[in-house]
Design a protein around this motif. Structure first.
Motif, PDB file in Angstrom:
ATOM      1  N   ASP A  44     -55.627   4.700   7.581  1.00  0.00           N
ATOM      2  CA  ASP A  44     -55.160   3.329   7.377  1.00  0.00           C
ATOM      3  C   ASP A  44     -55.658   2.744   6.063  1.00  0.00           C
ATOM      4  OD1 ASP A  44     -53.697   3.446   9.670  1.00  0.00           O
ATOM      5  OD2 ASP A  44     -54.997   2.145  10.856  1.00  0.00           O
ATOM      6  N   TYR A  68     -51.162  11.673  18.113  1.00  0.00           N
ATOM      7  CA  TYR A  68     -51.888  10.480  17.695  1.00  0.00           C
ATOM      8  C   TYR A  68     -52.741  10.016  18.868  1.00  0.00           C
ATOM      9  CZ  TYR A  68     -48.346  10.314  13.985  1.00  0.00           C
ATOM     10  OH  TYR A  68     -47.525  10.620  12.912  1.00  0.00           O
ATOM     11  N   ARG A  69     -53.988   9.657  18.608  1.00  0.00           N
ATOM     12  CA  ARG A  69     -54.893   9.214  19.671  1.00  0.00           C
ATOM     13  C   ARG A  69     -55.455   7.834  19.299  1.00  0.00           C
ATOM     14  NH1 ARG A  69     -55.460  14.829  19.451  1.00  0.00           N
ATOM     15  NH2 ARG A  69     -55.118  15.835  21.495  1.00  0.00           N
ATOM     16  N   PRO A  70     -54.659   6.779  19.512  1.00  0.00           N
ATOM     17  CA  PRO A  70     -55.080   5.443  19.083  1.00  0.00           C
ATOM     18  C   PRO A  70     -56.263   4.922  19.889  1.00  0.00           C
ATOM     19  CG  PRO A  70     -53.105   5.299  20.418  1.00  0.00           C
ATOM     20  CD  PRO A  70     -53.345   6.758  20.180  1.00  0.00           C
ATOM     21  N   THR A 122     -52.224   4.942  12.022  1.00  0.00           N
ATOM     22  CA  THR A 122     -51.915   4.237  13.269  1.00  0.00           C
ATOM     23  C   THR A 122     -50.609   3.474  13.170  1.00  0.00           C
ATOM     24  OG1 THR A 122     -53.066   2.175  12.728  1.00  0.00           O
ATOM     25  CG2 THR A 122     -54.391   3.958  13.687  1.00  0.00           C
ATOM     26  N   ALA A 133     -50.739  -0.885  19.931  1.00  0.00           N
ATOM     27  CA  ALA A 133     -49.980  -1.310  18.757  1.00  0.00           C
ATOM     28  C   ALA A 133     -49.081  -2.486  19.118  1.00  0.00           C
ATOM     29  CB  ALA A 133     -49.139  -0.163  18.223  1.00  0.00           C
ATOM     30  N   LEU A 160     -57.147   4.663  25.294  1.00  0.00           N
ATOM     31  CA  LEU A 160     -57.092   3.204  25.234  1.00  0.00           C
ATOM     32  C   LEU A 160     -57.891   2.589  26.378  1.00  0.00           C
ATOM     33  CD1 LEU A 160     -53.312   2.603  24.434  1.00  0.00           C
ATOM     34  CD2 LEU A 160     -55.239   2.536  22.849  1.00  0.00           C
ATOM     35  N   ILE A 163     -47.832  10.133  21.083  1.00  0.00           N
ATOM     36  CA  ILE A 163     -48.911   9.161  21.191  1.00  0.00           C
ATOM     37  C   ILE A 163     -49.637   9.414  22.502  1.00  0.00           C
ATOM     38  CG2 ILE A 163     -49.530   6.723  21.337  1.00  0.00           C
ATOM     39  CD1 ILE A 163     -47.050   6.086  19.690  1.00  0.00           C
ATOM     40  N   GLU A 220     -56.657   1.530  19.980  1.00  0.00           N
ATOM     41  CA  GLU A 220     -56.181   0.219  20.436  1.00  0.00           C
ATOM     42  C   GLU A 220     -54.662   0.240  20.487  1.00  0.00           C
ATOM     43  OE1 GLU A 220     -56.345  -2.070  16.095  1.00  0.00           O
ATOM     44  OE2 GLU A 220     -57.834  -2.507  17.646  1.00  0.00           O
TER      45      GLU A 220
END
Length: 472
Positions: free
Chosen positions: A135, A168-170, A147, A174, A203, A198, A172
């Motif tokens: 980011d 992707y392993r966020p 992200t 989106a 989370l 995702i 938080e």
């Protein structure tokens, strides 16, 4: 004033960083980076600009909310699905080299892509994401973001976000809060030939993986799994197309469209499965707890969900569901409920429900004139349970129901040409009762697989199991 966030000086440079020590030279540059709540300080002296200054359409929050670029917070009615709003993302100024990048030519419409059988995905974009991105990058192909939240915070009307393949392993959820327009839609898509996934399992509990509160988007080619809550919730969205999604193994629902002002959305060629296992149950696809005209579900599959495959409970405006299959759920299609007894005339055509433990088609207390034409219930607990609805049923088939009868219909219903009516409604001869082809992988363009499963012979009642626009 003795302090500021962004500084200008007659002897400054737009190659500076806008600090007190390295001020910008032009008001236009300062206006392009300022954020809501910040202050621009112009030092003394004479400025001689070469061009006029314009406020940035994304950061001029107070003045531009009425134009459809950014929405103010919506008022959300209370409903069983309600939760505290996720914090709204404050728009950062786009990176200069991002906004300077030319916008690619408009991609083909979804309808055109389906006609040509083109593989789902884009080959060019304005903003890029990659699992190994950062980011701190600029969102370019060479320096992608990491992200979806970051990409969504800088995208503008008419632009495209491309998610490269991988997982992707966020940390938080989106939030998508920037509106496109009718002529300048925002697209969130996989990169063609690649599959972005995702994984929302990291989370915090109760966090929705993606929350959309924006209009005029196209969202396609994404997979979301592992949320301890809902995978994707669209609140009061308008004119959004969802296509080629795979939302599965989430605790509560795959995709939910909800709240007043949910209008003219299309959910197309997507799979919603294995959501909400256990007694509490979960839902594959829900359009519920709201209202709004023009919503359509077409070419979707919902299967192995704990509660309902397709749930329209508490949505008080008719929804059209066509050529959609719901199987091995608690119930197949639930067309009412949601703590309301509103009279809603949903429209279902060429849909099929099979091997659901409970009900194939269920009005759940909706007294409306639900219109069901050429739908098939096969091996469900009960086929058509429409004990309340003033339903209009034409050329439907109910076969081999288990614990319950093929049909339970209200006296106010109208029934003609169905399997239980006799005449043309005699029991159909299906081409095959082997579901393996119907449950197979989708094609590259995300359309339903071709199948002869439950295809009725001739003019016999039941769903035409061919893709939309073809004959069986």
């Amino acid at each position: 004033m003795t302090g500021a966030d962004v500084y200008l000086a007659p002897d400054g440079s737009d190659d500076g960083d806008g600090s007190r020590e390295r001020p910008f030279a032009t008001l236009g540059k300062a206006a392009s980076v300022v954020r809501p709540g910040q202050t621009i300080a112009m030092r003394g002296g004479t400025y001689r600009p070469a061009e006029g200054a314009a406020a940035d359409p994304l950061t001029d929050f107070a003045e531009r909310t009425v134009t459809g670029v950014v929405k103010p917070p919506r008022s959300i009615p209370s409903a069983p699905l309600s939760k505290a709003r996720q914090p709204r993302t404050v728009f950062p100024a786009p990176e200069p080299n991002l906004t300077a990048r030319p916008t690619p030519s408009a991609s083909p419409t979804v309808a055109a892509a389906r006609r040509t059988g083109a593989a789902i995905g884009v080959t060019g974009a304005d903003v890029y994401l990659a699992p190994d991105g950062s980011d701190d990058g600029d969102g370019s192909r060479e320096r992608p973001f990491a992200t979806l939240g970051k990409a969504a915070s800088v995208v503008r009307p008419g632009q495209t976000i491309a998610m490269r393949g991988g997982t992707y392993r966020p940390a938080e959820g989106a939030a998508l809060i920037t509106d496109g327009t009718a002529g300048r839609r925002i697209t969130l898509s996989n990169y063609r030939g690649e599959r972005p996934v995702i994984d929302a399992s990291g989370l915090p509990g109760g966090t929705w993986a993606v929350t959309q509160e924006a209009d005029n988007w196209t969202v396609q080619g994404l997979e979301i799994r592992g949320s301890a809550s809902h995978a994707y919730v669209c609140r009061s969205c308008r004119n959004t197309v969802f296509r080629g999604l795979s939302l599965h193994d989430n605790a509560e629902s795959g995709l939910t469209l909800r709240d007043a002002g949910t209008e003219n959305n299309t959910v197309l060629d997507s799979d919603f499965y294995a959501n909400g296992p256990g007694e509490a149950g979960g839902v594959g696809l829900a359009v519920k707890f709201g209202s709004g005209a023009g919503n359509t579900v077409r070419g979707c599959r919902a299967f192995d969900n704990g509660a309902d495959g397709i749930d329209l409970g508490g949505f008080t405006t008719p929804v059209t569901v066509r050529s959609t299959w719901s199987y091995r759920n608690g119930n197949g299609f639930t067309l009412g409920g949601g703590h309301t007894s509103a009279s809603v005339a949903h429209v279902l055509t060429d849909d099929a429900a099979w091997d659901n433990a409970g009900l194939g088609f269920n009005d759940e207390g909706n007294p409306g004139a639900i219109r069901l034409t050429r739908n098939t219930s096969y091996r469900n607990g009960t086929g058509f349970y429409l004990a309340t609805a003033a339903a209009v049923l034409t050329s439907n088939a109910a076969v081999d129901s288990g614990d319950g009868p093929d049909t339970v219909l209200a006296e106010s219903s109208r029934s003609e040409g169905n399997t239980w009516d006799g005449g043309n409604g005699a029991s159909p001869v299906f081409t095959t009762t082997d579901p393996s082809t119907a449950e197979a992988r989708r094609a590259a363009d995300a359309t339903l697989p071709r199948t002869s499963f439950l295809a009725p012979s001739g003019s016999a009642p039941g769903a035409r199991m061919a893709p939309v626009g073809e004959t069986s």
